[in-house]
Structure formats: structure tokens, C-alpha cells
Design a protein around this motif. Structure first.
Motif, mmCIF file in Angstrom:
data_model
loop_
_atom_site.group_PDB
_atom_site.id
_atom_site.type_symbol
_atom_site.label_atom_id
_atom_site.label_comp_id
_atom_site.label_asym_id
_atom_site.label_seq_id
_atom_site.Cartn_x
_atom_site.Cartn_y
_atom_site.Cartn_z
ATOM 1 N N PRO B 5 7.707 -8.014 -6.019
ATOM 2 C CA PRO B 5 7.190 -6.859 -6.762
ATOM 3 C C PRO B 5 5.691 -6.685 -6.541
ATOM 4 C CG PRO B 5 8.505 -8.288 -8.178
ATOM 5 C CD PRO B 5 8.334 -9.017 -6.879
ATOM 6 N N PHE B 6 4.999 -7.815 -6.453
ATOM 7 C CA PHE B 6 3.558 -7.741 -6.269
ATOM 8 C C PHE B 6 3.215 -7.123 -4.913
ATOM 9 C CE2 PHE B 6 -0.596 -9.359 -5.144
ATOM 10 C CZ PHE B 6 -1.309 -9.006 -6.273
ATOM 11 N N PHE B 9 3.884 -3.415 -4.842
ATOM 12 C CA PHE B 9 2.838 -2.697 -5.557
ATOM 13 C C PHE B 9 1.605 -2.543 -4.669
ATOM 14 C CE2 PHE B 9 -0.462 -2.356 -8.856
ATOM 15 C CZ PHE B 9 0.074 -1.330 -9.598
ATOM 16 N N LEU B 10 1.276 -3.637 -4.009
ATOM 17 C CA LEU B 10 0.133 -3.659 -3.117
ATOM 18 C C LEU B 10 0.300 -2.637 -2.003
ATOM 19 C CD1 LEU B 10 -2.270 -5.635 -2.995
ATOM 20 C CD2 LEU B 10 -1.053 -6.813 -1.176
ATOM 21 N N GLY B 13 -0.069 0.914 -3.159
ATOM 22 C CA GLY B 13 -1.471 1.225 -3.430
ATOM 23 C C GLY B 13 -2.236 1.520 -2.161
ATOM 24 N N ILE B 14 -2.017 0.725 -1.156
ATOM 25 C CA ILE B 14 -2.741 0.909 0.106
ATOM 26 C C ILE B 14 -2.331 2.217 0.774
ATOM 27 C CG2 ILE B 14 -2.963 0.003 2.451
ATOM 28 C CD1 ILE B 14 -2.981 -2.813 1.107
ATOM 29 N N LEU B 16 -1.304 4.829 -0.693
ATOM 30 C CA LEU B 16 -1.878 5.902 -1.481
ATOM 31 C C LEU B 16 -3.349 6.114 -1.134
ATOM 32 C CD1 LEU B 16 -0.624 7.020 -4.553
ATOM 33 C CD2 LEU B 16 -3.000 6.403 -4.890
ATOM 34 N N CYS B 17 -4.079 5.017 -1.001
ATOM 35 C CA CYS B 17 -5.511 5.115 -0.689
ATOM 36 C C CYS B 17 -5.721 5.765 0.669
ATOM 37 C CB CYS B 17 -6.138 3.730 -0.639
ATOM 38 S SG CYS B 17 -6.207 2.957 -2.228
ATOM 39 N N CYS B 20 -4.855 9.720 1.062
ATOM 40 C CA CYS B 20 -5.648 10.800 0.466
ATOM 41 C C CYS B 20 -7.003 10.962 1.140
ATOM 42 C CB CYS B 20 -5.780 10.620 -1.040
ATOM 43 S SG CYS B 20 -6.572 9.116 -1.522
ATOM 44 N N GLU B 21 -7.278 10.184 2.165
ATOM 45 C CA GLU B 21 -8.539 10.360 2.881
ATOM 46 C C GLU B 21 -8.474 11.648 3.706
ATOM 47 O OE1 GLU B 21 -11.310 8.500 2.803
ATOM 48 O OE2 GLU B 21 -10.363 7.362 1.205
ATOM 49 N N LYS B 22 -9.465 12.489 3.557
ATOM 50 C CA LYS B 22 -9.511 13.677 4.400
ATOM 51 C C LYS B 22 -10.931 14.208 4.455
ATOM 52 C CE LYS B 22 -8.141 16.848 0.715
ATOM 53 N NZ LYS B 22 -7.514 16.109 -0.369
#
Lengths: 328, 512
Positions: B5-6, B9-10, B13-14, B16-17, B20-22
Motif C-alpha cells: 500500500p505504501f 501511494f508513493l 503521488g509521483i 501526479l506530481c 501536472c508540470e507544464k
């Protein structure tokens, strides 16, 4: 105006709960997305925490310059944080928190601005214990944490210093090392990185060392470090801790002269604090936390002083009993 | 098992980060386009700053058969052959309508300098001075009247410079190098615009000179921009060196005319000493029984440019001709109704009202309301594929109306000297910053109504859209808590009336 508002976090630790409140106060800075301490809650235990934090500043750093500004006078930020922590396994804990924040200026002030209030960011965090090992006269712990937070409401981040938070999603990854002597003394270090996404303003042009023709503002990523020394007293019912917290944005612009802060600013601060945590012997599972902290140095942030207090309650949700201490 | 699970999650998160870079846009990006028309008769249009185009002289170019011209063409081919990556980037940046770029440069400087001077340690205030531009505080404070005036001089000078350029282009009819020699490629969509003098060089010179006068601390930066622009023109295929030099000559002459007008238009007296400001305030109190007060801490001794209302207008002969009627007396029925209205907005702030208040705020540190309307105009210009002359005409009439709007609005503000809501409603708080000048009428309303009328005239299919925007900009100040509703509604009518003077002039300039 002062983006830094956001940056105050309080370091409190719920006893068995092992929750780092501070993290949550600021999704923004989200120091607090993940619990940053080294305590673990046993499997099938759940802990509820409610804390109240009062932070205020009457000086802020405009770039490097510490100044006052009667337009905003003293800006206060109150935070009510309900949080729950769950021991999924003995070495994996989950944290969920959602702070309610209220900001305002003291009177008189020259700006007559309305403050803001509302729910800030929903934070989810996991903490995982990689290693626990006897070493010399004590124990060594190595943990890692990952957290994610995102605005829970449509609050306006582009309304500093009153905005509730930075208004951007944030992902945090942290490493934690702790060494505790058998006599109760311990030292802990934490280092983490915060990746922030964009926040959306309600205007579609802004200046950030040049024109930006968009409503999206890039909220700088940041490094987050912590150094702590502490000791348990009275058969592990009272804990006293001195702590240092640092935030350092990796990019961003300075607040311009006598101008409002904005989410694109490069925020840095060093904060020192003292925390107390107490477990009530007469009410098993019930604990109290208190914290005082002061930002001592910063860039583009308020010189915050924070005081907070909170209550924690932990029990085993399978056995429906309150749990005693664990040995951390 | 426990770590899964950890790790999951990690991983999320990565992802997602990273996702969204643009890149965020820092200027209006557009595909180069074919002009909808060349306005071949543009040299006959009526300029603003001078009566006869012939008063701007330009000697005839050398024949294209001459040795010197042939040498220039050879040099051009060589330059194109050795084009660097940074020159290619410059060509892409300046595009085929650099009027838009120079306007954006002005907007950026406005945003950079739209910083209100703060108090000194002893609670006094020091105002920026053109005599000591380094400050502190640095000169200028590019507030809305300053911005509207800066944009007007820039756009008028560009317009007049291009009228002169068109006059000589079609008089001398020197074909562009890429039209004469197919081995020369043109960086943009081909057209038959004659090359002498270079319209791009006119724009580069006139824009650099006007903006340098208005933003003296940016002299070096602007010089670099002009150089960069000229260098890109030099490898575009449309100009040889003598075309560029001729464009610079016209740019110099027109900039001189514009700056001469600017030096004597009354702006230098607009920010008054305290004694003058106090007498203006006293006169209003004697006339009406009320007076606006600055409530900042420490109190600013003088409001923003009390005599901006005396600055020379472009298309209105007498500012009093467009002065609105007096606002409701304090404590009159209409006034009390507005107090209730403002309180209601404040206690029932919706996300929509907040959005409108913020979208149109254009406050400190931004390009101001005049800049906002220029940004819209730039977008429309590109959408309509206007040539540079048409684009400059659009911005010239827009910004003359905007500057006239500012002058008339400031005349009303300091003639009536009407209090702001925070002054007369006890305990009232706002979500927008209350500016350092009287309330009636609202600058946003007058600027926006005037700008929208000119845009409605030039882009008829946008009329409804821009008029709605202007009304939204006007009411945004009421939602923000810093203006009365009559500041907005009367200001909107005032802006429309002022714009009509400019539109009448535009209709008679020979371009329609």
C-alpha cells in the motif's frame, strides 16, 4: 500578502497516536502532510485528535527585509484540526486530517480587508517503519512517510496574507531517523521534499518576474527538515521536546516592495519550538499535547509565533479497548 | 505485502506530481498568419500627431538595380544563410505582427512598475520623481492613469509611424527582397507589402523611444529589445539594411512628436503638493458638504494624481463637457439604499461575486484595467489577422479613449471628492484593496466602458461580449466593497460618452 502565513506549522505529537499535527496545519507548507515523527501505532488501533492552534505575526520578510505593514497590522491565523490516525499494520500507519482555518487582521489596520475562513486541505499520509533495531544502550528507528494533500474547498489561495492555504495539491516524501536511549532521551532527524502543483487564481494575468497570461500559479517545491531532541519522564507519561523545523522553497519570486505576497513566492523559514505531551494515567488512551513555536528567520514569510494545544484519544477498534503504551 | 500500500501511494503521488508540470504562457502565443488585407491606402489615413504625412520626410531609396542595393541583398542572403538558433527564436517571438509584442512589453513594464510607494520609517511618504528616477522609490509608479497614458502615447506613435511608413512604402514601391529574388525565403506568410521603409523598424524604434521615456530605468532593456527586433527583421527576408534604416528614421521623427506632446500635456503637474490637494478637497467640501479621506496607516497626505483631470485630452475638447452629474448626498435615500446594498453583498459573498471581483481587480502589481483591455484587443487583433497598421490603429483609438476616460474620471473624482464605502460605513471590510483616490466615479467602469465601445466599433461581432464585460468590470468594484453602485453605473455611461468622441474621429480617418 504574506504567503508565509501558511507556513506556520506546529509541532505537536499525540502520545500514542504518534501524530504530528504540525503537518496538517499547513497543507500549504504542508510540512505536515506526513507525520514526521518516529512513533508507530500498533495495528488495529485508531487515534482521534483535535487540536487548536493560534498563530500571529506583526512583522514579515519582504524578500530578506523584515518589516511591519500597518495595512495588515497583526495577522492572526487560527486552526482547528480534527485528525484520525489508524494503525493498519504494526509498521504502517495512516493519517487523515482536515483543518478549519480562520484568518484576520487586528484593528486598527489601514487596509480594512475581510479575513477568510473555511476548511483548508484534506491530507492523507502513510508512515512506514523500515527498521527498528537495538543499538548500544538504546534503539534505532528508520521510517519513511508519504503524504498527499489537496484543497478541500474552493478557497482563494491568491488572497495573501488571509488565504487559507496555498491551494495546490502537494505530495510529500520524507525519511525519518530516530535514536532513543533506554533512559528516555532521544534524538530525531527528518528530511523530506514537497512537490507542489499549481494553484488556480481568479485572475488570468499576474507578474512573477515577468508576465504570466494564465490563472495558474506555480507553487514552488520545497525541502523540509526537522531536528528534535526530547526525553520521556515519569514512566513514559510525559514527554518534553525541543525542535527545529526548516522549509526552503527551491524556486519562486520575492514579495515586491509594499505589495501583497502571492503563491509563487519563494518561502523559506527556520522555526524553533518546544512541545509537551502528556498521557493521563487515570483515563487510559487519553492524552494532551501542547506546543509553542517561533519563526526566527525567513524569506517571504511572516514572523509567526504559534501556540497550540490538543487532545488525543486512542483505542483498539477490534478489542474495543484502550491501549497502553507501546515502547517507542 | 505490508509495503505494497505504501509503494502504491508513493507511485500515485509521483505520477501526479509529474503529470501536472507544464509551461505557463508568458505572452500571447499565435500561429503566424496571412493578413486579411494590406490596407494599401493606409498612407492616406489621417494621423493623430501631425496633419500631413509629408511633414515626416524620407528620401527616395536607391534603385534596386544600383550597386549599393545589390550589395545589401548579398549581405541579406549571407545573413540568412548564417542564421543562428537565437535569431530563429527571435523571428518566432516577434511574429508577423510585432505591434502585439511591443504592446505586451508595455503591459509587462506597467505590471513591473505598478508598485505603490510604501511609508518611510518616520511614516512619511516619498513619491517617485522623473527627475530622480532611481529613487527610492523608483520612477514611475505605473498606476492606472499612468498606464492608460503610456499606452496611448505608445499606440498613437506606432499608428502615426505606420501611416507614414505605408505612405512611403506605396510611394516608392520597393519590392521586398523575397519578392524580387525567389532564392530568398520569407520567415512569415508572403504578401506584397513594399519593403521601404521597414514597418517593423518603425515599430521597434518608436516603441523603444516612447517606452524609454515612460520607463527610464528600462533604457538598457528596451535598447536590447529593439536591437533583437531589428536583428530578426534583418534575417526575415523582408528587408535590407536601408529599409531598416529608413524605418528607424521615421520612428525617430514620430517618437519626437509624441514625446513633445507628452512633455506638455499636464501630466507633470498631476501629482500635486499637499497644499493644492487640501484646497481641492476643501473646495469639494464647501460645494457638497462631504470629502474623501485616505484611511491608510500611516495616512497618505495626497491622493493619487489630483490634477490628472486637467491633462490634455485626445478627442474631447473640454473635460467638463463629459463630467457626470453629482452623486447622491450622504445620508440621502439613494445613498442609504446603496449602504444596504454593499452590506448585503459583503454578508452574502458568493463564489461568483468573488470571482468577478478578483477577475477584474487588476490591482497593484498588475497591468491595470487599461492593460486588461489592451490584452483583449491583442487577442482580437490576432483573431482578425490584422496587419500591423490595422492593429496599431485599433490600439491607438482604444488607448486614446482609455486615456480620455481616465482624465474625465479623475476630473469627476476630485471635483466631487466622494467618500469610499469604508469611510462612511462603520466597520465595513472589503475583499479588494481600497485605492488612494475618491470614489465617484469608478475608474474601472469608465476605463472599461470606453474601451469596450471602441472595441465594439472595430470588432462589431464582439460588441455584445465586450459590453457585457465592461458592465461586469464595473459591478466587480461594488462586489469588492470599494465602490458604490452609482460609481459603477454612472461611470459606465460616462465611459460610453467619452468613447463616442474617439469613435467619431476614427470613423473619419479614411480607413473605413
Amino acid at each position: 500578502m504574506i504567503r508565509s502565513l501558511l507556513n506556520y506549522t506546529t509541532v505537536q505529537q499525540a502520545f500514542k497516536c504518534t501524530v504530528f499535527l504540525s503537518l496538517f496545519f499547513l497543507k500549504s507548507t504542508l510540512v505536515a502532510q506526513t507525520p514526521t515523527d518516529a512513533l508507530m501505532m500498533p495495528s488495529k488501533n485508531v487515534c482521534f485528535l483535535v487540536s487548536y492552534d493560534y498563530g500571529a505575526f506583526d512583522q514579515y520578510w519582504e524578500g530578506e527585509r523584515l518589516r511591519e505593514n500597518q495595512t495588515i497590522a497583526t495577522v492572526s491565523r487560527q486552526t482547528l484540526l480534527p485528525m484520525v490516525a489508524v494503525g493498519i499494520f504494526n509498521d504502517l500507519n495512516l493519517y487523515i486530517g482536515l483543518p478549519y482555518v480562520k484568518t484576520e487582521s487586528s484593528n486598527p489596520n489601514g487596509g480594512r480587508f475581510e479575513g477568510a475562513k473555511g476548511f483548508q486541505d484534506l491530507t492523507l499520509a502513510l508512515k512506514y517503519k523500515i527498521l527498528e533495531k537495538e543499538l548500544g544502550n538504546g534503539n534505532l528507528y528508520i521510517l519513511t512517510g508519504a503524504g498527499f494533500s489537496t484543497p478541500a474547498t474552493n478557497y482563494l489561495s491568491d488572497y495573501m496574507p488571509y488565504s487559507l492555504g496555498l491551494g495546490a495539491p502537494e505530495f510529500a516524501l520524507r525519511g525519518i531517523v530516530k535514536y532513543q536511549l533506554n533512559n528516555g532521551f532521544y534524538a530525531r532527524g527528518m528530511a523530506g521534499h514537497l512537490w507542489r502543483g499549481y494553484t488556480e487564481a481568479e485572475r488570468d494575468y499576474y507578474y512573477n518576474d515577468g508576465s504570466y497570461y494564465t490563472s495558474f500559479m506555480d507553487v514552488p517545491n520545497a525541502w523540509n527538515v526537522e531536528a528534535v531532541i526530547g526525553k520521556w519522564f515519569f514512566s513514559n507519561t510525559l514527554r518534553f521536546e525541543l525542535n527545529y523545523t526548516g522549509i526552503k522553497s527551491t524556486s519562486g519570486d520575492d514579495i515586491r516592495a509594499y505589495n501583497a505576497a502571492q503563491p509563487t513566492n519563494k518561502v523559506t523559514f527556520d522555526r524553533i519550538g518546544v512541545s509537551l505531551q502528556y498521557y493521563f494515567p487515570f483515563a487510559k488512551g487519553l492524552g494532551a499535547v501542547g506546543n509553542y513555536s517561533q519563526v526566527v528567520h525567513g524569506l517571504n514569510t511572516g514572523k509567526f509565533t504559534n501556540v497550540s494545544m490538543g487532545l488525543t484519544y486512542q483505542f483498539n477498534f477490534v478489542k474495543k479497548t484502550n491501549t497502553g503504551f507501546d515502547d517507542n | 505485502m505490508i509495503t505494497k500500500p505504501f509503494l502504491f501511494f508513493l507511485f500515485c503521488g509521483i505520477i501526479l506530481c509529474v503529470s501536472c508540470e507544464k509551461d505557463l504562457p508568458t505572452y500571447l502565443e499565435y500561429e503566424e498568419y496571412s493578413f486579411t488585407g494590406l490596407d494599401e491606402n493606409g498612407g492616406t489615413w489621417k494621423p493623430v500627431l501631425f496633419d500631413q504625412v509629408s511633414s515626416i520626410t524620407l528620401e527616395a531609396p536607391k534603385e534596386i538595380t544600383s550597386q549599393s542595393y545589390k550589395a545589401e541583398v548579398t549581405a541579406l542572403k549571407s545573413a540568412i544563410g548564417q542564421m543562428t538558433d537565437s535569431q530563429r527564436e527571435s523571428l518566432a517571438y516577434w511574429g508577423n505582427n510585432p505591434v502585439v509584442r511591443w504592446n505586451e512589453i508595455a503591459l509587462e513594464l506597467i505590471a513591473k512598475y505598478n508598485i505603490i510607494p510604501g511609508p518611510n520609517d518616520d511614516d512619511s511618504y516619498t513619491l517617485p520623481s522623473p527627475a530622480t528616477p532611481d529613487g527610492p522609490p523608483g520612477f514611475p509608479f505605473a498606476h492606472p492613469p499612468y498606464a492608460g497614458r503610456a499606452l496611448a502615447y505608445l499606440s498613437v506613435a506606432q499608428f502615426d509611424g505606420l501611416i507614414a511608413a505605408w505612405h512611403y512604402k506605396y510611394r516608392y514601391n520597393r519590392k521586398a527582397p523575397y519578392q524580387q529574388d525567389t532564392s530568398i525565403s520569407f520567415a512569415y506568410e508572403p504578401n506584397t507589402l513594399p519593403s521601404y521603409p521597414s514597418d517593423g523598424a518603425v515599430l521597434a524604434r518608436v516603441s523603444r523611444k516612447i517606452l524609454t521615456a515612460l520607463f527610464p530605468l528600462e533604457a538598457t532593456y528596451l535598447q536590447e529589445l529593439e536591437q533583437n527586433h531589428l536583428e530578426s527583421l534583418g534575417v526575415s527576408g523582408a528587408n535590407v539594411a536601408s529599409d531598416l534604416a529608413a524605418g528607424s528614421t521615421i520612428g525617430d521623427a514620430v517618437a519626437q512628436l509624441a514625446l513633445t506632446r507628452a512633455a506638455s500635456d499636464g501630466m507633470k503637474n498631476a501629482q500635486t503638493p499637499k497644499a493644492v490637494s487640501d484646497s481641492i478637497k476643501q473646495a469639494a467640501f464647501n460645494r457638497f458638504g462631504w470629502q474623501w479621506e485616505n484611511l491608510e496607516l500611516p495616512t497618505r497626505p495626497v491622493g493619487l494624481t489630483p490634477l490628472f483631470g486637467k491633462v490634455k485630452m485626445w478627442n474631447v475638447t473640454n473635460v467638463e463637457d463629459v463630467r457626470p452629474v453629482a452623486p447622491p448626498a450622504i445620508d440621502s435615500e439613494s445613498y442609504l439604499k446603496d449602504v444596504q446594498l454593499l452590506k448585503d453583498h459583503a454578508s452574502n459573498m458568493t463564489e461568483e461575486k468573488r470571482r468577478i471581483a478578483n477577475f477584474w481587480q487588476d490591482g497593484l502589481g498588475t497591468y491595470t484595467p487599461p492593460g486588461h483591455w489592451n490584452r483583449f484587443a491583442n487577442e482580437f487583433i490576432v483573431e482578425h489577422k490584422m496587419n500591423p497598421l490595422r492593429a496599431a490603429r485599433t490600439l491607438a483609438y482604444l488607448n486614446m479613449a482609455v486615456m480620455d476616460a481616465g482624465i474625465s474620471c479623475w476630473d469627476a473624482k476630485y471635483y466631487y471628492h466622494y467618500p469610499r464605502p469604508i469611510q462612511t460605513i462603520p466597520g465595513f471590510k472589503t475583499i479588494a484593496g481600497t485605492p488612494n483616490f475618491p470614489s465617484y466615479t469608478s475608474g474601472h467602469s469608465v476605463f472599461s466602458a470606453a474601451a469596450s465601445e471602441v472595441l465594439a466599433y472595430i470588432f462589431p461581432e464582439k460588441a455584445e461580449l465586450v459590453r457585457n464585460w465592461a458592465e461586469e468590470a464595473a459591478i466587480s468594484r461594488v462586489y469588492g466593497g470599494i465602490h458604490w453602485s452609482f460609481d459603477a453605473t454612472v461611470g459606465t455611461r460616462q465611459g460610453i460618452e467619452i468613447a463616442n468622441y474617439t469613435i467619431h474621429k476614427a470613423q473619419a480617418d479614411g480607413s473605413d
